[in-house]
Design a protein around this motif. Structure first.
Motif, PDB file in Angstrom:
ATOM      1  N   PRO A 104       0.324  34.170 -14.328  1.00 18.05           N
ATOM      2  CA  PRO A 104       0.720  33.172 -15.363  1.00 18.05           C
ATOM      3  C   PRO A 104       0.128  31.486 -15.456  1.00 18.05           C
ATOM      4  O   PRO A 104       0.203  31.225 -14.616  1.00 18.05           O
ATOM      5  CB  PRO A 104       2.215  33.333 -15.279  1.00 18.05           C
ATOM      6  CG  PRO A 104       2.717  34.119 -14.152  1.00 18.05           C
ATOM      7  CD  PRO A 104       1.366  34.180 -13.065  1.00 18.05           C
ATOM      8  N   ASN A 105       0.095  31.042 -16.510  1.00 20.87           N
ATOM      9  CA  ASN A 105       0.109  29.951 -16.151  1.00 20.87           C
ATOM     10  C   ASN A 105       0.722  28.689 -16.662  1.00 20.87           C
ATOM     11  O   ASN A 105       1.465  28.562 -17.774  1.00 20.87           O
ATOM     12  CB  ASN A 105      -1.315  29.340 -17.405  1.00 20.87           C
ATOM     13  CG  ASN A 105      -1.173  27.550 -17.758  1.00 20.87           C
ATOM     14  OD1 ASN A 105      -1.048  26.862 -16.378  1.00 20.87           O
ATOM     15  ND2 ASN A 105      -2.354  27.678 -19.397  1.00 20.87           N
ATOM     16  N   LEU A 106       1.106  28.022 -15.049  1.00 20.38           N
ATOM     17  CA  LEU A 106       2.114  27.119 -15.025  1.00 20.38           C
ATOM     18  C   LEU A 106       2.194  26.245 -16.029  1.00 20.38           C
ATOM     19  O   LEU A 106       4.075  25.386 -16.555  1.00 20.38           O
ATOM     20  CB  LEU A 106       2.173  26.708 -13.986  1.00 20.38           C
ATOM     21  CG  LEU A 106       2.905  27.382 -13.105  1.00 20.38           C
ATOM     22  CD1 LEU A 106       2.838  26.772 -11.010  1.00 20.38           C
ATOM     23  CD2 LEU A 106       4.174  27.992 -12.523  1.00 20.38           C
ATOM     24  N   ARG A 107       1.086  25.628 -16.692  1.00 21.49           N
ATOM     25  CA  ARG A 107       1.741  24.376 -18.101  1.00 21.49           C
ATOM     26  C   ARG A 107       2.007  25.025 -19.186  1.00 21.49           C
ATOM     27  O   ARG A 107       2.216  24.155 -19.675  1.00 21.49           O
ATOM     28  CB  ARG A 107      -0.326  24.615 -18.555  1.00 21.49           C
ATOM     29  CG  ARG A 107      -0.565  23.563 -17.836  1.00 21.49           C
ATOM     30  CD  ARG A 107      -1.774  22.833 -17.819  1.00 21.49           C
ATOM     31  NE  ARG A 107      -2.283  22.386 -16.938  1.00 21.49           N
ATOM     32  CZ  ARG A 107      -3.493  22.102 -16.860  1.00 21.49           C
ATOM     33  NH1 ARG A 107      -3.973  22.031 -18.304  1.00 21.49           N
ATOM     34  NH2 ARG A 107      -4.330  21.542 -16.265  1.00 21.49           N
ATOM     35  N   SER A 108       2.518  26.356 -19.313  1.00 23.74           N
ATOM     36  CA  SER A 108       2.789  27.238 -20.329  1.00 23.74           C
ATOM     37  C   SER A 108       4.558  26.641 -20.218  1.00 23.74           C
ATOM     38  O   SER A 108       5.522  27.561 -21.105  1.00 23.74           O
ATOM     39  CB  SER A 108       2.600  28.547 -20.862  1.00 23.74           C
ATOM     40  OG  SER A 108       1.931  29.052 -20.085  1.00 23.74           O
ATOM     41  N   LEU A 109       5.425  26.345 -18.560  1.00 26.23           N
ATOM     42  CA  LEU A 109       6.007  26.474 -18.537  1.00 26.23           C
ATOM     43  C   LEU A 109       6.896  24.980 -19.236  1.00 26.23           C
ATOM     44  O   LEU A 109       6.234  23.715 -18.981  1.00 26.23           O
ATOM     45  CB  LEU A 109       6.344  26.468 -16.762  1.00 26.23           C
ATOM     46  CG  LEU A 109       7.948  26.739 -16.599  1.00 26.23           C
ATOM     47  CD1 LEU A 109       7.936  27.715 -16.443  1.00 26.23           C
ATOM     48  CD2 LEU A 109       7.752  26.525 -14.918  1.00 26.23           C
ATOM     49  N   PRO A 110       8.090  25.210 -19.864  1.00 21.69           N
ATOM     50  CA  PRO A 110       8.650  23.526 -20.615  1.00 21.69           C
ATOM     51  C   PRO A 110       8.935  23.378 -19.567  1.00 21.69           C
ATOM     52  O   PRO A 110       9.320  23.281 -18.221  1.00 21.69           O
ATOM     53  CB  PRO A 110       9.848  24.569 -20.930  1.00 21.69           C
ATOM     54  CG  PRO A 110      10.062  26.160 -20.508  1.00 21.69           C
ATOM     55  CD  PRO A 110       8.367  26.333 -19.728  1.00 21.69           C
ATOM     56  N   SER A 111       9.307  21.779 -19.520  1.00 20.23           N
ATOM     57  CA  SER A 111       9.346  20.775 -19.108  1.00 20.23           C
ATOM     58  C   SER A 111      11.065  20.318 -18.808  1.00 20.23           C
ATOM     59  O   SER A 111      11.846  21.373 -20.265  1.00 20.23           O
ATOM     60  CB  SER A 111       8.382  19.057 -19.537  1.00 20.23           C
ATOM     61  OG  SER A 111       9.138  19.216 -20.733  1.00 20.23           O
ATOM     62  N   VAL A 112      11.441  19.868 -17.818  1.00 22.88           N
ATOM     63  CA  VAL A 112      12.659  19.154 -17.296  1.00 22.88           C
ATOM     64  C   VAL A 112      13.297  18.632 -19.091  1.00 22.88           C
ATOM     65  O   VAL A 112      14.278  19.131 -19.930  1.00 22.88           O
ATOM     66  CB  VAL A 112      12.961  18.382 -16.724  1.00 22.88           C
ATOM     67  CG1 VAL A 112      14.255  17.778 -16.800  1.00 22.88           C
ATOM     68  CG2 VAL A 112      12.643  18.841 -15.817  1.00 22.88           C
ATOM     69  N   GLU A 113      12.251  18.501 -19.423  1.00 26.45           N
ATOM     70  CA  GLU A 113      12.787  17.078 -20.828  1.00 26.45           C
ATOM     71  C   GLU A 113      12.835  18.066 -21.930  1.00 26.45           C
ATOM     72  O   GLU A 113      13.681  17.866 -23.066  1.00 26.45           O
ATOM     73  CB  GLU A 113      12.153  15.935 -21.473  1.00 26.45           C
ATOM     74  CG  GLU A 113      11.738  14.449 -20.530  1.00 26.45           C
ATOM     75  CD  GLU A 113      11.952  15.316 -19.453  1.00 26.45           C
ATOM     76  OE1 GLU A 113      10.638  15.895 -18.567  1.00 26.45           O
ATOM     77  OE2 GLU A 113      12.161  14.120 -18.528  1.00 26.45           O
ATOM     78  N   VAL A 147       5.509  31.803  -8.803  1.00 23.99           N
ATOM     79  CA  VAL A 147       3.695  32.115  -8.882  1.00 23.99           C
ATOM     80  C   VAL A 147       3.103  31.889  -7.738  1.00 23.99           C
ATOM     81  O   VAL A 147       1.889  31.763  -8.074  1.00 23.99           O
ATOM     82  CB  VAL A 147       3.853  31.418 -10.168  1.00 23.99           C
ATOM     83  CG1 VAL A 147       2.640  30.935 -10.374  1.00 23.99           C
ATOM     84  CG2 VAL A 147       5.171  31.813 -11.470  1.00 23.99           C
ATOM     85  N   SER A 148       3.091  30.314  -7.201  1.00 26.88           N
ATOM     86  CA  SER A 148       2.345  29.529  -6.229  1.00 26.88           C
ATOM     87  C   SER A 148       2.089  30.693  -5.154  1.00 26.88           C
ATOM     88  O   SER A 148       0.770  31.027  -4.642  1.00 26.88           O
ATOM     89  CB  SER A 148       2.680  28.449  -5.405  1.00 26.88           C
ATOM     90  OG  SER A 148       3.949  28.358  -5.135  1.00 26.88           O
ATOM     91  N   LYS A 149       3.398  31.842  -4.941  1.00 22.13           N
ATOM     92  CA  LYS A 149       3.203  32.121  -3.782  1.00 22.13           C
ATOM     93  C   LYS A 149       2.163  34.223  -4.398  1.00 22.13           C
ATOM     94  O   LYS A 149       2.501  34.666  -3.419  1.00 22.13           O
ATOM     95  CB  LYS A 149       4.921  33.037  -3.429  1.00 22.13           C
ATOM     96  CG  LYS A 149       4.824  32.221  -2.147  1.00 22.13           C
ATOM     97  CD  LYS A 149       6.203  32.709  -1.850  1.00 22.13           C
ATOM     98  CE  LYS A 149       7.687  32.266  -1.568  1.00 22.13           C
ATOM     99  NZ  LYS A 149       9.079  32.555  -1.385  1.00 22.13           N
TER     100      LYS A 149
END
Ligand SMILES: *Cc1c(COP(=O)(O)O)cnc(C)c1O
Length: 454
Positions: A2-11, A46-48
């Motif tokens: 999965p592309n981590l960029r699509s993970l929402p940010s804390v903000e 994900v990185s694992k």
């Protein structure tokens, strides 16, 4: 992957309605911490190389909410004790009386005259409050209350026998549990042990011979949690005290539980009482506040005024002193004895005094409410370092379930957790130790667990 960029940010997560609710409930820093930790977790898996669909905002926040619940739930919880062990050390020993709780709360809530003499307006002593009532109750010359009975023994020995020799019978070199070993505590105090007799037999002459040497103290420790039976002998307390006094030596009696009421009246064996130690003319007697006394954790030392004065002045006394809430609670509990209402007001004694018929009626009520289970004869124990081998006839609710151990585990996961026991593949619950006000919660918990496949 999965592309981590699509993970929402804390903000982004913080701007949601659910996050606002979490912040209102748990505060901003902790909520922020939970959200970060949830996001970190996703990134780490994900990185694992885990092949997962990225969670959406809602599930991330739900996860954070679970984290927050977990972080903010105390690990110390009330439980329902259906084990039938009245003074269960692992379950916090004595439940307190209503008046005791009220006294503790009123002192804890605000200021008090803990160390303030209201008569003179000058500094007073925190020790006076409980001492007056202990003296009145027992007739002892003086008294001191400390953090627990282990501290009481350590303090008395440190103050009166440091670097000097203390006699103790080999049959009394006991271990109470939780790391309290009489010989270790004696050594810790700086006293030098003089062991007399054998494990099973001690003669008065053993004491006599040992007392021919210079001795600071003779100590007696109650075998709180075991019995020696068979070929045994031990001189009576009075005789040893008398012999010690002839040699001019101080006598300390560590009673452990220290009952103020006669246990025989309730069909139990004899638990040594504080009154009988004092009648045997011991110089000092010490016992716990939260065993058969039925109060909060404390250690109480009673005895000769000159010795108690030395004990109070020892530097360790400050380190092991009782706090104001404990002093308020001990005093309120002692008042029940003074007013001759201990059996009615102190939960521990109320449980001991409950008749088998009364317990039976409760067990039958539970069985009826649950629509299952049998009422069977059993035994409750006093526990908590008193009356080893003694039990009270009781009635139990017995449940036949497929996996008793799993059932116990499920009971422990209820809110509040329920502690029961198993015997012969059956789950047993003893009403004697279940506080009446917990009965509703007990039945809810039982129904929950019975409702599953057992
Ligand atoms: C329980 C016990 C102690 C320790 O008392 P705490 O109040 O638990 O510190 C010491 N001596 C004896 C004989 C006991 O039974």
């Amino acid at each position: 992957m999965p592309n981590l960029r699509s993970l929402p940010s804390v903000e982004q997560l913080l701007q949601t309605q659910l996050a606002a609710e979490l912040i209102a409930a748990f505060g901003r820093p902790l909520t922020l911490g939970a959200i970060r930790s949830v996001l970190d977790e996703v990134r780490a898996s994900v990185s694992k190389g885990a092949d997962l669909t990225l969670p959406d905002r809602e599930s991330l926040l739900e996860h954070a909410s679970a984290c927050l619940d977990n972080w903010t739930t105390s690990t110390l919880l009330p439980v329902i004790n259906a084990s039938g062990v009245i003074l269960h050390t692992n379950l916090g020993r004595a439940p307190l009386s209503t008046a005791t709780l009220q006294a503790m709360q009123s002192i804890a809530r605000g200021y008090s005259n803990l160390e303030f003499d209201l008569g003179t307006g000058k500094r007073g002593s925190r020790l006076n409050h409980a001492e007056a009532i202990l003296k009145r109750l027992t007739g002892a010359e003086a008294a001191v209350v400390v953090n627990n009975n282990a501290a009481a023994v350590l303090l008395a020995l440190s103050a009166l026998a440091n670097r000097r020799r203390v006699i103790i019978a080999r049959s009394q070199l006991i271990e109470i549990g939780g790391g309290f070993r009489v010989p270790d505590v004696m050594k810790q105090s700086g006293a030098k042990l003089v062991e007399v007799g054998t494990t099973n037999r001690i003669h008065l002459t053993d004491y006599e011979q040992a007392l021919a040497e210079p001795i600071a103290m003779v100590m007696h420790a109650h075998r709180s949690n075991f019995k020696i039976i068979g070929f045994t002998e031990e001189p009576g307390l009075k005789e040893i005290v008398h012999l010690s006094h002839l040699a001019g030596v101080t006598f300390l009696d560590d009673l452990g539980s220290g009952a103020l009421l006669e246990t025989e009246r309730f069909g139990l064996g004899h638990e040594p009482t504080v009154q009988e130690s004092l009648a045997a003319d011991v110089d000092l007697v010490c016992f716990s506040g939260d065993k058969l006394l039925g109060g909060p954790q404390a250690g109480i030392i009673l005895g000769r005024a000159n010795l108690i004065a030395k004990i109070k002045k020892h530097p360790l006394a400050r380190a092991v002193r009782a706090d104001k809430v404990c002093l308020a609670g001990i005093t309120a509990t002692l008042l029940h004895y003074l007013k001759d209402e201990a059996e009615r007001e102190i939960p521990v004694w109320r449980m001991i005094a409950t008749t088998p018929e009364q317990v039976k009626a409760r067990a039958a009520g539970w069985a009826a409410e649950l629509g299952q289970g049998q009422v069977v004869i059993g035994e409750s124990t006093v526990g908590g370092g008193s009356l080893p081998g003694e039990s009270l006839p009781t009635f139990l609710l017995s449940l036949a379930v497929k996996s008793p151990d799993k059932f116990l585990e499920n009971l422990r996961q209820q809110q509040p957790p329920i502690i029961a026991r198993t015997e012969n593949e059956r789950v047993l619950l003893d009403p004697r130790t279940v506080l009446p006000e917990q009965e509703g919660a007990l039945l809810v918990g039982l129904k929950n667990v019975l409702g599953r496949k057992n």
